[in-house]
Structure formats: structure tokens, C-alpha cells
Design a protein around this motif. Structure first.
Motif, PDB file in Angstrom:
ATOM      1  N   SER A  68       0.769  -1.265   0.008  1.00  0.00           N
ATOM      2  CA  SER A  68      -0.122   0.099   0.068  1.00  0.00           C
ATOM      3  C   SER A  68       0.820   1.237  -0.119  1.00  0.00           C
ATOM      4  O   SER A  68       0.715   2.180  -0.672  1.00  0.00           O
ATOM      5  CB  SER A  68      -0.966   0.039   1.248  1.00  0.00           C
ATOM      6  OG  SER A  68      -1.846  -1.027   1.343  1.00  0.00           O
TER       7      SER A  68
ATOM      8  N   PHE B  31       1.014   4.025  -2.838  1.00  0.00           N
ATOM      9  CA  PHE B  31       0.594   5.215  -2.676  1.00  0.00           C
ATOM     10  C   PHE B  31       1.720   6.180  -3.096  1.00  0.00           C
ATOM     11  O   PHE B  31       1.354   7.432  -3.491  1.00  0.00           O
ATOM     12  CB  PHE B  31       0.171   5.434  -1.279  1.00  0.00           C
ATOM     13  CG  PHE B  31      -1.331   4.819  -1.054  1.00  0.00           C
ATOM     14  CD1 PHE B  31      -2.525   5.339  -1.939  1.00  0.00           C
ATOM     15  CD2 PHE B  31      -1.422   4.144   0.044  1.00  0.00           C
ATOM     16  CE1 PHE B  31      -3.779   4.594  -1.624  1.00  0.00           C
ATOM     17  CE2 PHE B  31      -2.621   3.278   0.130  1.00  0.00           C
ATOM     18  CZ  PHE B  31      -3.749   3.599  -0.425  1.00  0.00           C
TER      19      PHE B  31
ATOM     20  N   VAL C 193     -13.006   2.523  -0.316  1.00  0.00           N
ATOM     21  CA  VAL C 193     -12.275   3.347   0.519  1.00  0.00           C
ATOM     22  C   VAL C 193     -11.212   3.753  -0.171  1.00  0.00           C
ATOM     23  O   VAL C 193     -10.918   4.908  -0.166  1.00  0.00           O
ATOM     24  CB  VAL C 193     -11.922   2.467   1.613  1.00  0.00           C
ATOM     25  CG1 VAL C 193     -10.706   3.540   2.479  1.00  0.00           C
ATOM     26  CG2 VAL C 193     -12.987   1.907   2.796  1.00  0.00           C
ATOM     27  N   LEU C 194     -10.546   3.079  -1.175  1.00  0.00           N
ATOM     28  CA  LEU C 194      -9.333   3.914  -1.917  1.00  0.00           C
ATOM     29  C   LEU C 194      -9.832   4.683  -2.978  1.00  0.00           C
ATOM     30  O   LEU C 194      -9.114   5.784  -3.016  1.00  0.00           O
ATOM     31  CB  LEU C 194      -8.894   2.595  -2.874  1.00  0.00           C
ATOM     32  CG  LEU C 194      -7.767   1.614  -2.302  1.00  0.00           C
ATOM     33  CD1 LEU C 194      -7.546   0.647  -3.165  1.00  0.00           C
ATOM     34  CD2 LEU C 194      -6.586   2.160  -1.991  1.00  0.00           C
TER      35      LEU C 194
ATOM     36  N   PHE D 182      -9.625   7.650  -0.541  1.00  0.00           N
ATOM     37  CA  PHE D 182      -8.438   7.980  -0.116  1.00  0.00           C
ATOM     38  C   PHE D 182      -7.787   8.867  -1.300  1.00  0.00           C
ATOM     39  O   PHE D 182      -6.572   9.897  -0.930  1.00  0.00           O
ATOM     40  CB  PHE D 182      -7.712   6.889   0.070  1.00  0.00           C
ATOM     41  CG  PHE D 182      -8.028   6.423   1.595  1.00  0.00           C
ATOM     42  CD1 PHE D 182      -8.535   6.800   2.422  1.00  0.00           C
ATOM     43  CD2 PHE D 182      -7.089   5.267   2.002  1.00  0.00           C
ATOM     44  CE1 PHE D 182      -8.719   6.471   3.743  1.00  0.00           C
ATOM     45  CE2 PHE D 182      -7.251   4.624   3.104  1.00  0.00           C
ATOM     46  CZ  PHE D 182      -8.112   5.153   4.133  1.00  0.00           C
ATOM     47  N   HIS D 183      -8.129   8.598  -2.672  1.00  0.00           N
ATOM     48  CA  HIS D 183      -7.439   9.169  -3.801  1.00  0.00           C
ATOM     49  C   HIS D 183      -7.662  10.837  -3.656  1.00  0.00           C
ATOM     50  O   HIS D 183      -6.687  11.446  -4.133  1.00  0.00           O
ATOM     51  CB  HIS D 183      -8.177   8.543  -5.000  1.00  0.00           C
ATOM     52  CG  HIS D 183      -7.537   9.009  -6.277  1.00  0.00           C
ATOM     53  ND1 HIS D 183      -6.280   8.691  -6.624  1.00  0.00           N
ATOM     54  CD2 HIS D 183      -7.860   9.809  -7.323  1.00  0.00           C
ATOM     55  CE1 HIS D 183      -5.949   9.062  -7.618  1.00  0.00           C
ATOM     56  NE2 HIS D 183      -6.883  10.145  -8.260  1.00  0.00           N
TER      57      HIS D 183
ATOM     58  N   LEU E 158      -8.187  12.587  -0.724  1.00  0.00           N
ATOM     59  CA  LEU E 158      -8.039  13.214   0.615  1.00  0.00           C
ATOM     60  C   LEU E 158      -6.331  13.447   0.560  1.00  0.00           C
ATOM     61  O   LEU E 158      -5.573  12.712   0.099  1.00  0.00           O
ATOM     62  CB  LEU E 158      -8.083  12.025   1.669  1.00  0.00           C
ATOM     63  CG  LEU E 158      -9.741  11.813   1.750  1.00  0.00           C
ATOM     64  CD1 LEU E 158      -9.745  10.688   2.943  1.00  0.00           C
ATOM     65  CD2 LEU E 158     -10.550  13.022   2.201  1.00  0.00           C
TER      66      LEU E 158
ATOM     67  N   LEU F 260      -3.862  12.802   2.217  1.00  0.00           N
ATOM     68  CA  LEU F 260      -3.007  12.170   3.337  1.00  0.00           C
ATOM     69  C   LEU F 260      -1.752  11.346   2.532  1.00  0.00           C
ATOM     70  O   LEU F 260      -1.803  11.348   1.534  1.00  0.00           O
ATOM     71  CB  LEU F 260      -4.033  10.990   3.556  1.00  0.00           C
ATOM     72  CG  LEU F 260      -5.536  11.045   4.097  1.00  0.00           C
ATOM     73  CD1 LEU F 260      -6.065   9.629   4.343  1.00  0.00           C
ATOM     74  CD2 LEU F 260      -5.240  11.659   5.620  1.00  0.00           C
TER      75      LEU F 260
ATOM     76  N   GLN G  36      -1.945   6.705   4.928  1.00  0.00           N
ATOM     77  CA  GLN G  36      -2.977   5.796   4.071  1.00  0.00           C
ATOM     78  C   GLN G  36      -2.779   4.484   4.113  1.00  0.00           C
ATOM     79  O   GLN G  36      -3.780   3.637   4.233  1.00  0.00           O
ATOM     80  CB  GLN G  36      -3.053   6.272   2.476  1.00  0.00           C
ATOM     81  CG  GLN G  36      -3.111   7.617   2.196  1.00  0.00           C
ATOM     82  CD  GLN G  36      -3.148   7.955   0.647  1.00  0.00           C
ATOM     83  OE1 GLN G  36      -2.190   7.894   0.320  1.00  0.00           O
ATOM     84  NE2 GLN G  36      -4.237   8.608   0.173  1.00  0.00           N
TER      85      GLN G  36
ATOM     86  N   LEU H 219      -5.593   1.660   5.676  1.00  0.00           N
ATOM     87  CA  LEU H 219      -5.906   0.638   5.124  1.00  0.00           C
ATOM     88  C   LEU H 219      -5.839  -0.755   5.544  1.00  0.00           C
ATOM     89  O   LEU H 219      -6.664  -1.542   5.477  1.00  0.00           O
ATOM     90  CB  LEU H 219      -5.555   0.799   3.586  1.00  0.00           C
ATOM     91  CG  LEU H 219      -6.030   0.046   2.726  1.00  0.00           C
ATOM     92  CD1 LEU H 219      -7.391   0.618   2.259  1.00  0.00           C
ATOM     93  CD2 LEU H 219      -5.190   0.124   1.111  1.00  0.00           C
TER      94      LEU H 219
ATOM     95  N   SER I  85      -1.135   6.289  12.730  1.00  0.00           N
ATOM     96  CA  SER I  85      -0.969   7.159  11.762  1.00  0.00           C
ATOM     97  C   SER I  85      -1.059   8.586  11.979  1.00  0.00           C
ATOM     98  O   SER I  85      -0.463   9.217  11.208  1.00  0.00           O
ATOM     99  CB  SER I  85      -2.336   6.935  10.694  1.00  0.00           C
ATOM    100  OG  SER I  85      -3.496   7.095  11.511  1.00  0.00           O
TER     101      SER I  85
END
Length: 273
Positions: free
Chosen positions: A162, A166, A213-214, A217-218, A220, A222, A227, A231, A269
């Protein structure tokens, strides 16, 4: 009768690990012009670059699966299992390991960290092969320890995958299948190790939730580590909840583990950022 064999054939183990890592090392020695591939599917333009690194990762993933199968064949009790699925399930974590190592090496190409990832990746691949070999027979004396180790390694690998994806800042339509399939592999293997049988439908459900959720996240702001932590915490919590449903847990026996993992990854996090 439980086997006392804790290590696979060392010659086979060394050959498989060396060939896979040699394939990754070739990316530093051989360069091949990248090919830009584009096509349309239902009016949607798909455009991506196919380069030598991607081909090496695909080749290494196949080698990891074939190598794990070869190691399993050296097990003293391998001849007792006629069903091919008895070995195919052991490919999942080695394949995920090879994928994570490949993506990480691409992300750190040209830097000193490439060598760090290369050395640690070799050791990790070595450990995964040994772990899968030891969970091949349920009655093995080292089986419980190997199961715990493989479960932990699976989620660590998903976390690393992940973060690497990212960090690479690749497009969403490539990120979704990579992490979606990664989540499916991790949850399916973990559920099998915990419950002793396949729950592919639950794995697909968790993979679908991860994909949703991804997408969020794309958009946001973060960082990749946050991330990845969020996740993997969610995937672990969902896997734990499925285990609780199948084991008919109640009250805190059901909610304790997933809630604790979500809180832990959330705190880490926040502190990390």
C-alpha cells in the motif's frame, strides 16, 4: 503422523530464492525502452506504460508460485495429498511477497534504499517460503507458530504494498486492482489459516470495501504511510470480524480485536504524521 521437518529442501529453497532475486537485480543491469499502450474499453481510454520492470515483476510472481509448488513437492507428506488445491493455496503469500518486493524496488530505484529493500526482501522471501512449507501439513509441530508468522507477514506485506503504491502516485484505475487483489489475497489466506477452509466470497466483499475506501483516499490529502496504515487496519479489522462471525463470537470477543486494531493503526497514523 505429524512431520518433524521444519525446513524445506535447502538446495531447492536457495535456488528458488536466488533466481527470483536475480531477476530483480537484472533491472539494474538491463534497460529496455518503455512501450506506451493505449486502448478503449466501453468508451473509456486506458493508457499505461509497459516497461522492463513490470515484465520482471510479472515473471518473478510466476517464479514465486512455481517455486513454492516445487518446495511443497519436496515435503515428506506431499504424496498424501491428491487434490491440487492443497498446494495452490500456498502460492498466495509468496506471490504477494514477490509483488511487494518488485514494487518497492521500482520505487527506490537509483538510491541506497534499493539495496536495503533488496537484502531485506531476500530474507523476507526466504522466511515466507519456510513458513508456507510448515503450514502444508496441519499436524506439524511447528504449524501454530508458522500460522501466526504467516498471518503477521501477510498484513505487513499488504502495508508495504500500500505504501509503495501510494508513494508511486500511479493512476486510480491501476491502484484499485492492485490493492483490491492484494486485499483479496491477504484476507483469503488469513481466513483459511484461521478457520481451516476457504471463504472466497467474504474475501471478495472485503476487497470491494477496500476499493470503495481507496476511491475516497485518492482525493484526501493523506501521506502514503498514513494511507497504508489506515488501509491495513481496516482490512485486518474486517478479516477479524468475518472470523468472529464464522466462530459465532459474542460481545467483546467479537468486537475487541477489530476495534483494537483500528484504534492502534489510527493512533500510529496520527503520531507518524
Amino acid at each position: 503422523m505429524p512431520t518433524k521437518t521444519a525446513l524445506p529442501d535447502l538446495e531447492r529453497l536457495s535456488i528458488v530464492t536466488a533466481i527470483i532475486m536475480l531477476a530483480f537485480a537484472l533491472t539494474q543491469l538491463i534497460s529496455y525502452p518503455a512501450q506506451n499502450i493505449s486502448f478503449s474499453v466501453f468508451g473509456i481510454l486506458i493508457d499505461f506504460v509497459l516497461d522492463f520492470n513490470i515484465l520482471v515483476i510479472a515473471f518473478s510472481v510466476l517464479l514465486a508460485a512455481a517455486g513454492m509448488d516445487w518446495l511443497i513437492q519436496s515435503h515428506p507428506e506431499a504424496q498424501l495429498f491428491d487434490n491440487r488445491w492443497e498446494t495452490i493455496r500456498h502460492w498466495i503469500v509468496p506471490v504477494l511477497t514477490a509483488l511487494v518486493i518488485g514494487v518497492a524496488l521500482i520505487a527506490f530505484a537509483g538510491s541506497l534504499l534499493w539495496w536495503v529493500v533488496y537484502i531485506l526482501g531476500s530474507l523476507l522471501l526466504f522466511a515466507v517460503f519456510i513458513g508456507e512449507y510448515n503450514v502444508f501439513v496441519a499436524g506439524s509441530a511447528v504449524n501454530p507458530l508458522a500460522i501466526v508468522g504467516l498471518n503477521a507477514l501477510s498484513f505487513v506485506l499488504f502495508l508495504l504494498l500500500s505504501i509503495a503504491i501510494f508513494s508511486a502516485n500511479i493512476r486510480l484505475y491501476i491502484r484499485l486492482p492492485l490493492l483490491g487483489i492484494g486485499a483479496l489475497m491477504v484476507t483469503s489466506r488469513t481466513l483459511f489459516l484461521r478457520l481451516g477452509e476457504w471463504h472466497t466470497l467474504w474475501g471478495l466483499v472485503i476487497s470491494l470495501v477496500v476499493s470503495e475506501v481507496l476511491i475516497g483516499f485518492h482525493y484526501l490529502p493523506l501521506n502514503p504511510i498514513r494511507q497504508g496504515l489506515l488501509l491495513v487496519g481496516m482490512v485486518y479489522a474486517l478479516t477479524s470480524m468475518v472470523t468472529g462471525i464464522k466462530e459465532s463470537r459474542r460481545s467483546w470477543a467479537f468486537w475487541g480485536e477489530p476495534v483494537a486494531m483500528l484504534l492502534l493503526t489510527l493512533i500510529v497514523s496520527i503520531v507518524w504524521a
